[in-house]
Motif scaffolding. Structure first.
Motif, PDB file in Angstrom:
ATOM      1  N   ILE A  49      10.448  -9.962 -13.261  1.00 40.31           N
ATOM      2  CA  ILE A  49      11.318 -10.968 -13.883  1.00 40.31           C
ATOM      3  C   ILE A  49      12.436 -10.213 -14.588  1.00 40.31           C
ATOM      4  CG2 ILE A  49      11.473 -12.805 -15.612  1.00 40.31           C
ATOM      5  CD1 ILE A  49       8.450 -13.257 -15.176  1.00 40.31           C
ATOM      6  N   THR A  50      13.677 -10.510 -14.234  1.00 40.79           N
ATOM      7  CA  THR A  50      14.810  -9.830 -14.853  1.00 40.79           C
ATOM      8  C   THR A  50      15.352 -10.677 -15.994  1.00 40.79           C
ATOM      9  OG1 THR A  50      15.391  -8.788 -12.756  1.00 40.79           O
ATOM     10  CG2 THR A  50      17.080  -8.816 -14.468  1.00 40.79           C
ATOM     11  N   ALA A  51      15.301 -10.131 -17.196  1.00 36.45           N
ATOM     12  CA  ALA A  51      15.779 -10.852 -18.384  1.00 36.45           C
ATOM     13  C   ALA A  51      17.301 -10.756 -18.478  1.00 36.45           C
ATOM     14  CB  ALA A  51      15.125 -10.274 -19.635  1.00 36.45           C
ATOM     15  N   LYS A  52      17.901 -11.734 -19.148  1.00 38.17           N
ATOM     16  CA  LYS A  52      19.350 -11.770 -19.325  1.00 38.17           C
ATOM     17  C   LYS A  52      19.701 -11.479 -20.783  1.00 38.17           C
ATOM     18  CE  LYS A  52      20.033 -15.244 -15.698  1.00 38.17           C
ATOM     19  NZ  LYS A  52      20.566 -16.609 -15.385  1.00 38.17           N
ATOM     20  N   ARG A  53      20.775 -10.763 -20.971  1.00 42.14           N
ATOM     21  CA  ARG A  53      21.192 -10.412 -22.327  1.00 42.14           C
ATOM     22  C   ARG A  53      21.756 -11.632 -23.043  1.00 42.14           C
ATOM     23  NH1 ARG A  53      25.377  -5.561 -22.973  1.00 42.14           N
ATOM     24  NH2 ARG A  53      23.582  -4.470 -22.071  1.00 42.14           N
ATOM     25  N   LEU A 290       0.286  -9.851 -13.677  1.00 41.38           N
ATOM     26  CA  LEU A 290       1.036 -10.932 -13.062  1.00 41.38           C
ATOM     27  C   LEU A 290       2.505 -10.592 -12.860  1.00 41.38           C
ATOM     28  CD1 LEU A 290      -0.375 -13.966 -15.087  1.00 41.38           C
ATOM     29  CD2 LEU A 290      -1.166 -13.093 -12.880  1.00 41.38           C
ATOM     30  N   ALA A 291       3.100  -9.906 -13.823  1.00 38.70           N
ATOM     31  CA  ALA A 291       4.544  -9.692 -13.764  1.00 38.70           C
ATOM     32  C   ALA A 291       4.959  -8.564 -14.685  1.00 38.70           C
ATOM     33  CB  ALA A 291       5.298 -10.976 -14.149  1.00 38.70           C
ATOM     34  N   THR A 292       6.156  -8.050 -14.441  1.00 40.50           N
ATOM     35  CA  THR A 292       6.837  -7.160 -15.366  1.00 40.50           C
ATOM     36  C   THR A 292       8.181  -7.779 -15.697  1.00 40.50           C
ATOM     37  OG1 THR A 292       5.799  -5.184 -14.448  1.00 40.50           O
ATOM     38  CG2 THR A 292       7.798  -4.858 -15.751  1.00 40.50           C
ATOM     39  N   VAL A 293       8.462  -7.946 -16.974  1.00 40.70           N
ATOM     40  CA  VAL A 293       9.759  -8.431 -17.434  1.00 40.70           C
ATOM     41  C   VAL A 293      10.616  -7.206 -17.735  1.00 40.70           C
ATOM     42  CG1 VAL A 293      10.998  -9.838 -19.111  1.00 40.70           C
ATOM     43  CG2 VAL A 293       8.662 -10.475 -18.417  1.00 40.70           C
ATOM     44  N   GLU A 294      11.797  -7.116 -17.122  1.00 39.22           N
ATOM     45  CA  GLU A 294      12.654  -5.950 -17.288  1.00 39.22           C
ATOM     46  C   GLU A 294      14.063  -6.373 -17.664  1.00 39.22           C
ATOM     47  OE1 GLU A 294      12.469  -4.057 -13.467  1.00 39.22           O
ATOM     48  OE2 GLU A 294      10.779  -2.791 -14.077  1.00 39.22           O
ATOM     49  N   VAL A 295      14.782  -5.477 -18.324  1.00 39.20           N
ATOM     50  CA  VAL A 295      16.223  -5.687 -18.506  1.00 39.20           C
ATOM     51  C   VAL A 295      16.907  -5.238 -17.221  1.00 39.20           C
ATOM     52  CG1 VAL A 295      16.014  -5.314 -20.982  1.00 39.20           C
ATOM     53  CG2 VAL A 295      16.696  -3.418 -19.515  1.00 39.20           C
ATOM     54  N   PRO A 296      18.120  -5.738 -16.937  1.00 34.17           N
ATOM     55  CA  PRO A 296      18.786  -5.376 -15.684  1.00 34.17           C
ATOM     56  C   PRO A 296      19.031  -3.877 -15.575  1.00 34.17           C
ATOM     57  CG  PRO A 296      19.836  -7.289 -16.685  1.00 34.17           C
ATOM     58  CD  PRO A 296      18.878  -6.740 -17.701  1.00 34.17           C
ATOM     59  N   ALA A 297      18.981  -3.377 -14.367  1.00 32.79           N
ATOM     60  CA  ALA A 297      19.294  -1.980 -14.115  1.00 32.79           C
ATOM     61  C   ALA A 297      20.721  -1.700 -14.572  1.00 32.79           C
ATOM     62  CB  ALA A 297      19.150  -1.660 -12.623  1.00 32.79           C
ATOM     63  N   GLY A 298      20.911  -0.567 -15.188  1.00 33.73           N
ATOM     64  CA  GLY A 298      22.243  -0.215 -15.667  1.00 33.73           C
ATOM     65  C   GLY A 298      22.478  -0.528 -17.122  1.00 33.73           C
ATOM     66  N   HIS A 299      21.582  -1.296 -17.755  1.00 35.11           N
ATOM     67  CA  HIS A 299      21.688  -1.542 -19.194  1.00 35.11           C
ATOM     68  C   HIS A 299      21.075  -0.338 -19.906  1.00 35.11           C
ATOM     69  CE1 HIS A 299      22.367  -6.178 -19.203  1.00 35.11           C
ATOM     70  NE2 HIS A 299      22.967  -5.584 -18.178  1.00 35.11           N
ATOM     71  N   TYR A 330      17.115 -10.453 -25.396  1.00 35.60           N
ATOM     72  CA  TYR A 330      17.232 -10.866 -23.999  1.00 35.60           C
ATOM     73  C   TYR A 330      16.407 -12.133 -23.798  1.00 35.60           C
ATOM     74  CZ  TYR A 330      19.517  -6.569 -22.383  1.00 35.60           C
ATOM     75  OH  TYR A 330      20.424  -5.547 -22.160  1.00 35.60           O
ATOM     76  N   THR A 331      16.738 -12.903 -22.782  1.00 41.04           N
ATOM     77  CA  THR A 331      16.006 -14.137 -22.502  1.00 41.04           C
ATOM     78  C   THR A 331      15.473 -14.128 -21.075  1.00 41.04           C
ATOM     79  OG1 THR A 331      17.919 -15.387 -21.696  1.00 41.04           O
ATOM     80  CG2 THR A 331      17.509 -15.414 -24.075  1.00 41.04           C
ATOM     81  N   PHE A 332      14.379 -14.878 -20.883  1.00 41.20           N
ATOM     82  CA  PHE A 332      13.816 -15.071 -19.540  1.00 41.20           C
ATOM     83  C   PHE A 332      12.941 -16.314 -19.568  1.00 41.20           C
ATOM     84  CE2 PHE A 332      10.710 -12.520 -21.814  1.00 41.20           C
ATOM     85  CZ  PHE A 332       9.482 -13.010 -21.399  1.00 41.20           C
ATOM     86  N   ASP A 333      12.511 -16.765 -18.398  1.00 35.28           N
ATOM     87  CA  ASP A 333      11.595 -17.893 -18.311  1.00 35.28           C
ATOM     88  C   ASP A 333      10.167 -17.377 -18.264  1.00 35.28           C
ATOM     89  OD1 ASP A 333      13.480 -19.943 -18.329  1.00 35.28           O
ATOM     90  OD2 ASP A 333      13.835 -19.769 -16.171  1.00 35.28           O
ATOM     91  N   ALA A 334       9.383 -17.780 -19.251  1.00 32.10           N
ATOM     92  CA  ALA A 334       7.989 -17.358 -19.324  1.00 32.10           C
ATOM     93  C   ALA A 334       7.168 -18.033 -18.235  1.00 32.10           C
ATOM     94  CB  ALA A 334       7.423 -17.678 -20.700  1.00 32.10           C
ATOM     95  N   LEU A 335       5.954 -17.527 -18.034  1.00 30.40           N
ATOM     96  CA  LEU A 335       5.092 -18.073 -16.987  1.00 30.40           C
ATOM     97  C   LEU A 335       4.460 -19.397 -17.383  1.00 30.40           C
ATOM     98  CD1 LEU A 335       5.458 -15.072 -16.130  1.00 30.40           C
ATOM     99  CD2 LEU A 335       3.113 -15.152 -15.264  1.00 30.40           C
ATOM    100  N   ALA A 336       4.392 -19.682 -18.688  1.00 28.20           N
ATOM    101  CA  ALA A 336       3.859 -20.958 -19.178  1.00 28.20           C
ATOM    102  C   ALA A 336       4.512 -21.263 -20.521  1.00 28.20           C
ATOM    103  CB  ALA A 336       2.334 -20.898 -19.316  1.00 28.20           C
ATOM    104  N   GLU A 337       4.223 -22.437 -21.066  1.00 30.43           N
ATOM    105  CA  GLU A 337       4.864 -22.860 -22.321  1.00 30.43           C
ATOM    106  C   GLU A 337       4.413 -22.031 -23.512  1.00 30.43           C
ATOM    107  OE1 GLU A 337       4.024 -26.992 -22.831  1.00 30.43           O
ATOM    108  OE2 GLU A 337       5.480 -27.629 -21.315  1.00 30.43           O
ATOM    109  N   GLY A 338       5.270 -22.013 -24.505  1.00 33.98           N
ATOM    110  CA  GLY A 338       4.962 -21.312 -25.730  1.00 33.98           C
ATOM    111  C   GLY A 338       4.056 -22.110 -26.649  1.00 33.98           C
TER     112      GLY A 338
END
Length: 345
Positions: A49-53, A290-299, A330-338
């Motif tokens: 999952i790629t997070a957005k700044r 299940l997943a790895t949340v990462e910042v975009p390459a190059g940041h 950074y923000t991303f969509d989680a796999l389930a609700e908070g």
């Protein structure tokens, strides 16, 4: 938290030197250095999952030589609060963020604290902060101000280094105590503090730099991470908060990265922050990656993703990321609700 001792942070407290080990960022990676893209434990069903700044909130402080954002916490109006662990006296130690615009404004400062986590109490609605440097837990009014020392002093004859915290439904606190971190000795603990602050009980000891801590989705037990062993353990509790069992649940193959804070979503998934890599590992309750949340390459110039807050009743997640390039959200969509277990701590 990280075992390597960081440069002394004179100015965190008057005439006091704080060596934050592990909850601080690594030194030596310049802003234009390549981002660390080494893998951390891959499972067969893992996805990226790629997070957005969203925002850059801080730069390394001249007095302390670093910045480190932690403890993301959403208030009742959906505004985000974060702590800056290494902020010197007079600069914002807690920042409020407008999640629509990314604009940050000072929320709290003082002359003393080095805060590593934040969470609202279900008992009195106040914000509770762990002061790693001084072994204290303090509280603020929900809107900021009215700083009070909730707990200080030794527990079973030993001073605490409180890192993260979790609340049970009644408002009792469960604290990861990172004793022994700088020495590399297994002196960490999990400590329960009654909601009136009058009684402290050690629930687990001889731990390797206890860091993240969170209840599971059903409040049946606690997940906690040990930074210098890269493992997540599970502490089963009874209705009175007493320990009935404890076991190693997940071993995190992080390479250069180490286990930081933990959050849990409504499905019981674990979001394990990584120090040493700007990424977060996500596991289900049975330990499957299940997943790895990462910042975009190059940041570049980002070295840790310490913690996450997931919107209660929603899936938008806010990840605190830091390094020589500064402190970011950074923000991303989680796999389930908070839920409460994914909002602060």
């Amino acid at each position: 938290m990280r075992r390597t001792t960081l440069r002394s942070l004179a100015g965190i407290a008057a005439l006091t030197t704080l060596a934050l080990t592990g909850c601080g960022t690594q030194q030596g990676l310049a802003d234009d250095s390549p981002a660390d893209d080494s893998p951390a434990a891959a499972g067969p069903a893992e996805r990226t999952i790629t997070a957005k700044r969203l925002a850059r909130l801080t730069q390394p402080h001249e007095q302390t030589g670093m910045t480190l954002l932690e403890g993301p916490l959403l208030d009742a109006k959906g505004r985000l609060l974060v702590v800056d662990v290494t902020a010197p006296a007079g600069e914002p130690k807690m920042i409020r963020v407008d999640v629509r615009t990314g604009k940050g404004t000072p929320f709290h400062t003082d002359e003393r604290g080095a805060y590593t986590s934040a969470q609202y109490s279900p008992h009195d609605g106040r914000i509770y902060l762990t002061d790693y440097a001084h072994g204290e837990i303090v509280s603020l009014a929900p809107g900021g101000g009215d700083r009070q020392v909730f707990f200080t002093g030794k527990v079973d004859g030993a001073a605490m280094h409180p890192d993260d915290l979790a609340f049970d439904r009644s408002g009792n606190l469960y604290v990861s105590d990172s004793r022994g971190l700088s020495e590399g000795t297994a002196e960490g603990r999990v400590v329960r503090i009654s909601r009136d602050g009058k009684k402290a009980t050690v629930l687990a000891d001889k731990l390797a730099a206890t860091n993240g801590i969170s209840f599971d989705a059903e409040y049946r037990g606690l997940w906690f991470s040990e930074l210098t062993e890269n493992r997540i353990s599970y502490l089963r509790l009874d209705d009175q908060g007493e320990v009935t069992s404890r076991h190693t649940a997940i071993r995190v193959d992080g390479g250069l990265a180490q286990t930081d804070s933990i959050a849990v979503d409504a499905d019981g998934n674990l979001y394990q922050g990584l120090h040493g890599r700007a990424a977060m590992a996500v596991y289900d309750r049975h330990g499957a990656r299940l997943a790895t949340v990462e910042v975009p390459a190059g940041h570049r110039g980002l070295e840790s993703a310490t913690n996450v807050a997931i919107t209660p009743g929603g899936t938008r997640a806010y990840l605190t990321v830091s390094g020589p390039a500064g402190g970011y959200v950074y923000t991303f969509d989680a796999l389930a609700e908070g839920i409460r277990q994914s909002n602060g701590g």
